[in-house]
Design a protein around this motif. Structure first.
Motif, PDB file in Angstrom:
ATOM      1  N   HIS A   1      -1.794  -4.841 -11.039  1.00  0.00           N
ATOM      2  CA  HIS A   1      -1.176  -6.035 -10.472  1.00  0.00           C
ATOM      3  C   HIS A   1      -1.714  -6.290  -9.075  1.00  0.00           C
ATOM      4  N   VAL A   2      -1.941  -7.546  -8.778  1.00  0.00           N
ATOM      5  CA  VAL A   2      -2.427  -7.920  -7.455  1.00  0.00           C
ATOM      6  C   VAL A   2      -1.235  -8.367  -6.619  1.00  0.00           C
ATOM      7  N   PRO A   3      -1.026  -7.754  -5.465  1.00  0.00           N
ATOM      8  CA  PRO A   3       0.106  -8.165  -4.631  1.00  0.00           C
ATOM      9  C   PRO A   3      -0.143  -9.550  -4.021  1.00  0.00           C
ATOM     10  N   THR A   4       0.918 -10.285  -3.834  1.00  0.00           N
ATOM     11  CA  THR A   4       0.822 -11.592  -3.186  1.00  0.00           C
ATOM     12  C   THR A   4       0.886 -11.360  -1.681  1.00  0.00           C
ATOM     13  N   LEU A   5      -0.262 -11.505  -1.015  1.00  0.00           N
ATOM     14  CA  LEU A   5      -0.335 -11.167   0.393  1.00  0.00           C
ATOM     15  C   LEU A   5      -0.581 -12.376   1.285  1.00  0.00           C
ATOM     16  N   GLY A   6      -1.230 -13.379   0.773  1.00  0.00           N
ATOM     17  CA  GLY A   6      -1.615 -14.491   1.637  1.00  0.00           C
ATOM     18  C   GLY A   6      -2.714 -14.030   2.574  1.00  0.00           C
ATOM     19  N   GLU A   7      -2.716 -14.575   3.779  1.00  0.00           N
ATOM     20  CA  GLU A   7      -3.739 -14.211   4.757  1.00  0.00           C
ATOM     21  C   GLU A   7      -3.207 -13.287   5.837  1.00  0.00           C
ATOM     22  N   GLU A   8      -1.992 -12.784   5.669  1.00  0.00           N
ATOM     23  CA  GLU A   8      -1.413 -11.931   6.695  1.00  0.00           C
ATOM     24  C   GLU A   8      -2.015 -10.520   6.652  1.00  0.00           C
ATOM     25  N   GLN A   9      -1.990  -9.859   7.798  1.00  0.00           N
ATOM     26  CA  GLN A   9      -2.445  -8.479   7.855  1.00  0.00           C
ATOM     27  C   GLN A   9      -1.250  -7.581   7.586  1.00  0.00           C
ATOM     28  N   ILE A  10      -1.427  -6.647   6.667  1.00  0.00           N
ATOM     29  CA  ILE A  10      -0.347  -5.750   6.301  1.00  0.00           C
ATOM     30  C   ILE A  10      -0.815  -4.314   6.503  1.00  0.00           C
ATOM     31  N   PRO A  11      -0.061  -3.515   7.270  1.00  0.00           N
ATOM     32  CA  PRO A  11      -0.440  -2.104   7.420  1.00  0.00           C
ATOM     33  C   PRO A  11      -0.262  -1.380   6.090  1.00  0.00           C
ATOM     34  N   VAL A  12      -1.208  -0.536   5.757  1.00  0.00           N
ATOM     35  CA  VAL A  12      -1.158   0.190   4.492  1.00  0.00           C
ATOM     36  C   VAL A  12      -1.400   1.674   4.730  1.00  0.00           C
ATOM     37  N   HIS A  13      -0.991   2.481   3.775  1.00  0.00           N
ATOM     38  CA  HIS A  13      -1.293   3.909   3.752  1.00  0.00           C
ATOM     39  C   HIS A  13      -2.150   4.161   2.527  1.00  0.00           C
ATOM     40  N   VAL A  14      -3.264   4.838   2.704  1.00  0.00           N
ATOM     41  CA  VAL A  14      -4.142   5.167   1.592  1.00  0.00           C
ATOM     42  C   VAL A  14      -4.177   6.679   1.451  1.00  0.00           C
ATOM     43  N   THR A  15      -3.897   7.175   0.269  1.00  0.00           N
ATOM     44  CA  THR A  15      -3.923   8.605  -0.001  1.00  0.00           C
ATOM     45  C   THR A  15      -5.068   8.892  -0.952  1.00  0.00           C
ATOM     46  N   PHE A  16      -5.969   9.768  -0.548  1.00  0.00           N
ATOM     47  CA  PHE A  16      -7.065  10.164  -1.416  1.00  0.00           C
ATOM     48  C   PHE A  16      -6.597  11.324  -2.272  1.00  0.00           C
ATOM     49  N   LEU A  17      -6.617  11.137  -3.561  1.00  0.00           N
ATOM     50  CA  LEU A  17      -6.251  12.199  -4.479  1.00  0.00           C
ATOM     51  C   LEU A  17      -7.447  13.104  -4.667  1.00  0.00           C
ATOM     52  N   GLU A  18      -7.186  14.394  -4.815  1.00  0.00           N
ATOM     53  CA  GLU A  18      -8.281  15.331  -5.007  1.00  0.00           C
ATOM     54  C   GLU A  18      -8.948  15.057  -6.339  1.00  0.00           C
TER      55      GLU A  18
END
Length: 84
Positions: free
Chosen positions: A19-36
């Protein structure tokens, strides 16, 4: 409730998988976790490293003063059985 979206990271861009989130053009802080994701090459390299360490240990004769039969007897001492 937190929503989780799956994506691929390519360079500095995320490509959404499901699913693609509805974000518009706003900047949203995200957390990315790299799985081993351990590759076969990593396992082979780790195996070679372990073999090298074991070879060095064998050459150093670190365990020559240990009598294997006595060590096993001390390690595996029988315990008293309940009711006997």
């Amino acid at each position: 409730m937190l929503k989780t979206f799956r994506a691929w990271l390519k360079g500095s861009r995320l490509e959404w998988i499901d699913h693609v989130p509805t974000l518009g053009e706003e900047q949203i802080p995200v957390h990315v976790t790299f799985l081993e994701n351990e590759s076969v090459i990593d396992k082979q390299a780790r195996g070679r490293r372990i073999a090298e360490i074991l070879e060095k240990l064998a050459v150093s004769q670190a365990f020559t003063d240990i009598e294997p039969v006595i060590w096993q007897q001390e390690t595996r001492q029988d315990r008293s059985l309940p009711g006997r």
